[in-house]
Write a protein that holds these residues in place. Structure first.
Motif, PDB file in Angstrom:
ATOM      1  N   UNK A  57       0.854  -1.184   0.000  1.00 17.20           N
ATOM      2  CA  UNK A  57       0.000   0.000   0.000  1.00 17.20           C
ATOM      3  C   UNK A  57       0.881   1.222   0.000  1.00 17.20           C
ATOM      4  N   UNK A  58       0.286   2.411   0.074  1.00 12.90           N
ATOM      5  CA  UNK A  58       1.088   3.629   0.007  1.00 12.90           C
ATOM      6  C   UNK A  58       2.106   3.737   1.143  1.00 12.90           C
ATOM      7  N   UNK A  59       1.815   3.178   2.304  1.00 21.08           N
ATOM      8  CA  UNK A  59       2.710   3.288   3.457  1.00 21.08           C
ATOM      9  C   UNK A  59       3.124   1.941   4.037  1.00 21.08           C
ATOM     10  N   UNK A  60       2.912   0.868   3.318  1.00 19.42           N
ATOM     11  CA  UNK A  60       3.191  -0.460   3.863  1.00 19.42           C
ATOM     12  C   UNK A  60       4.001  -1.274   2.849  1.00 19.42           C
ATOM     13  N   UNK A  61       5.066  -1.904   3.368  1.00 19.99           N
ATOM     14  CA  UNK A  61       5.878  -2.801   2.537  1.00 19.99           C
ATOM     15  C   UNK A  61       6.095  -4.115   3.272  1.00 19.99           C
ATOM     16  N   UNK A  62       6.111  -5.199   2.517  1.00 23.90           N
ATOM     17  CA  UNK A  62       6.398  -6.532   3.046  1.00 23.90           C
ATOM     18  C   UNK A  62       7.743  -6.956   2.493  1.00 23.90           C
ATOM     19  N   UNK A  63       8.650  -7.355   3.378  1.00 20.18           N
ATOM     20  CA  UNK A  63       9.968  -7.809   2.962  1.00 20.18           C
ATOM     21  C   UNK A  63      10.116  -9.305   3.187  1.00 20.18           C
ATOM     22  N   UNK A  64      10.713  -9.988   2.233  1.00 23.38           N
ATOM     23  CA  UNK A  64      11.005 -11.416   2.337  1.00 23.38           C
ATOM     24  C   UNK A  64      12.513 -11.553   2.171  1.00 23.38           C
ATOM     25  N   UNK A  65      13.145 -12.267   3.120  1.00 24.54           N
ATOM     26  CA  UNK A  65      14.592 -12.348   3.067  1.00 24.54           C
ATOM     27  C   UNK A  65      15.144 -13.643   3.618  1.00 24.54           C
ATOM     28  N   UNK A  66      16.464 -13.741   3.548  1.00 25.32           N
ATOM     29  CA  UNK A  66      17.190 -14.897   4.061  1.00 25.32           C
ATOM     30  C   UNK A  66      18.544 -14.427   4.569  1.00 25.32           C
ATOM     31  N   UNK A  67      19.077 -15.158   5.541  1.00 27.25           N
ATOM     32  CA  UNK A  67      20.368 -14.806   6.134  1.00 27.25           C
ATOM     33  C   UNK A  67      21.150 -16.073   6.454  1.00 27.25           C
ATOM     34  N   UNK A  68      22.466 -16.003   6.286  1.00 24.34           N
ATOM     35  CA  UNK A  68      23.365 -17.083   6.699  1.00 24.34           C
ATOM     36  C   UNK A  68      24.380 -16.499   7.667  1.00 24.34           C
ATOM     37  N   UNK A  69      24.677 -17.222   8.736  1.00 28.35           N
ATOM     38  CA  UNK A  69      25.641 -16.773   9.735  1.00 28.35           C
ATOM     39  C   UNK A  69      26.653 -17.878  10.014  1.00 28.35           C
ATOM     40  N   UNK A  70      27.892 -17.467  10.261  1.00 25.19           N
ATOM     41  CA  UNK A  70      28.975 -18.400  10.581  1.00 25.19           C
ATOM     42  C   UNK A  70      29.626 -17.923  11.865  1.00 25.19           C
ATOM     43  N   UNK A  86      27.579 -22.907  11.810  1.00 25.38           N
ATOM     44  CA  UNK A  86      26.828 -22.087  10.857  1.00 25.38           C
ATOM     45  C   UNK A  86      25.346 -22.334  10.947  1.00 25.38           C
ATOM     46  N   UNK A  87      24.596 -21.399  10.425  1.00 22.47           N
ATOM     47  CA  UNK A  87      23.146 -21.560  10.409  1.00 22.47           C
ATOM     48  C   UNK A  87      22.503 -20.587   9.443  1.00 22.47           C
ATOM     49  N   UNK A  88      21.299 -20.896   9.033  1.00 20.97           N
ATOM     50  CA  UNK A  88      20.578 -20.057   8.085  1.00 20.97           C
ATOM     51  C   UNK A  88      19.143 -19.875   8.549  1.00 20.97           C
ATOM     52  N   UNK A  89      18.527 -18.801   8.078  1.00 26.20           N
ATOM     53  CA  UNK A  89      17.117 -18.564   8.390  1.00 26.20           C
ATOM     54  C   UNK A  89      16.477 -17.777   7.262  1.00 26.20           C
ATOM     55  N   UNK A  90      15.185 -17.937   7.143  1.00 28.19           N
ATOM     56  CA  UNK A  90      14.364 -17.135   6.249  1.00 28.19           C
ATOM     57  C   UNK A  90      13.446 -16.295   7.129  1.00 28.19           C
ATOM     58  N   UNK A  91      13.069 -15.110   6.657  1.00 25.57           N
ATOM     59  CA  UNK A  91      12.237 -14.241   7.485  1.00 25.57           C
ATOM     60  C   UNK A  91      11.347 -13.368   6.621  1.00 25.57           C
ATOM     61  N   UNK A  92      10.331 -12.796   7.279  1.00 22.68           N
ATOM     62  CA  UNK A  92       9.481 -11.782   6.647  1.00 22.68           C
ATOM     63  C   UNK A  92       9.491 -10.551   7.521  1.00 22.68           C
ATOM     64  N   UNK A  93       9.305  -9.397   6.909  1.00 23.50           N
ATOM     65  CA  UNK A  93       9.312  -8.131   7.639  1.00 23.50           C
ATOM     66  C   UNK A  93       8.153  -7.291   7.132  1.00 23.50           C
ATOM     67  N   UNK A  94       7.394  -6.709   8.044  1.00 24.50           N
ATOM     68  CA  UNK A  94       6.324  -5.785   7.680  1.00 24.50           C
ATOM     69  C   UNK A  94       6.767  -4.386   8.100  1.00 24.50           C
ATOM     70  N   UNK A  95       6.851  -3.480   7.148  1.00 19.65           N
ATOM     71  CA  UNK A  95       7.311  -2.118   7.421  1.00 19.65           C
ATOM     72  C   UNK A  95       6.189  -1.133   7.160  1.00 19.65           C
ATOM     73  N   UNK A  96       5.826  -0.374   8.190  1.00 18.97           N
ATOM     74  CA  UNK A  96       4.816   0.673   8.081  1.00 18.97           C
ATOM     75  C   UNK A  96       5.544   2.001   8.165  1.00 18.97           C
ATOM     76  N   UNK A  97       5.385   2.823   7.152  1.00 21.10           N
ATOM     77  CA  UNK A  97       6.120   4.105   7.093  1.00 21.10           C
ATOM     78  C   UNK A  97       5.264   5.257   7.517  1.00 21.10           C
TER      79      UNK A  97
END
Length: 97
Positions: A57-70, A86-97
């Motif tokens: 929407x005009x002020x809302x974004x959804x983020x989809x991501x992944x991260x690896x850590x060692x 090591x390990x990995x994860x997937x995540x989602x983020x909701x950003x309201x501006x």
């Protein structure tokens, strides 16, 4: 004939990349005599990832991501930390501006 890709299409494909490195001296994971903190160890961690945002929407974004850590640690800490460096994860983020 040459075709150009519209700028808005290129911007829609952008992915944000990030990285982080940490270093610490710790004595918490291993209990010493009398259940007090044990010897000091040097530990480190390096992580990297990516996230792609989608506008909902005009002020809302959804983020989809992944991260690896060692993790980097001496052999004496392998068991308290679970033994896997090591390990990995997937995540989602909701950003309201």
């Amino acid at each position: 004939m040459r075709r150009l890709v519209p700028l808005r299409v290129l911007l829609a494909l952008l992915v944000a990349l990030y990285g982080r490195a940490e270093y610490a001296e710790t004595n918490e994971p291993v209990a010493g005599p009398g259940r007090h903190h044990g010897p000091t160890f040097n530990v480190g961690k390096v992580s990297s990832g990516a996230i792609r945002d989608f506008r909902l929407g005009p002020n809302v974004r959804l983020g989809i991501g992944a991260q690896y850590a060692r993790n980097f640690m001496p052999d004496g800490l392998a068991a308290p930390y679970g033994g896997e460096p090591g390990g990995a994860m997937a995540f989602i983020r909701l950003r309201v501006e």
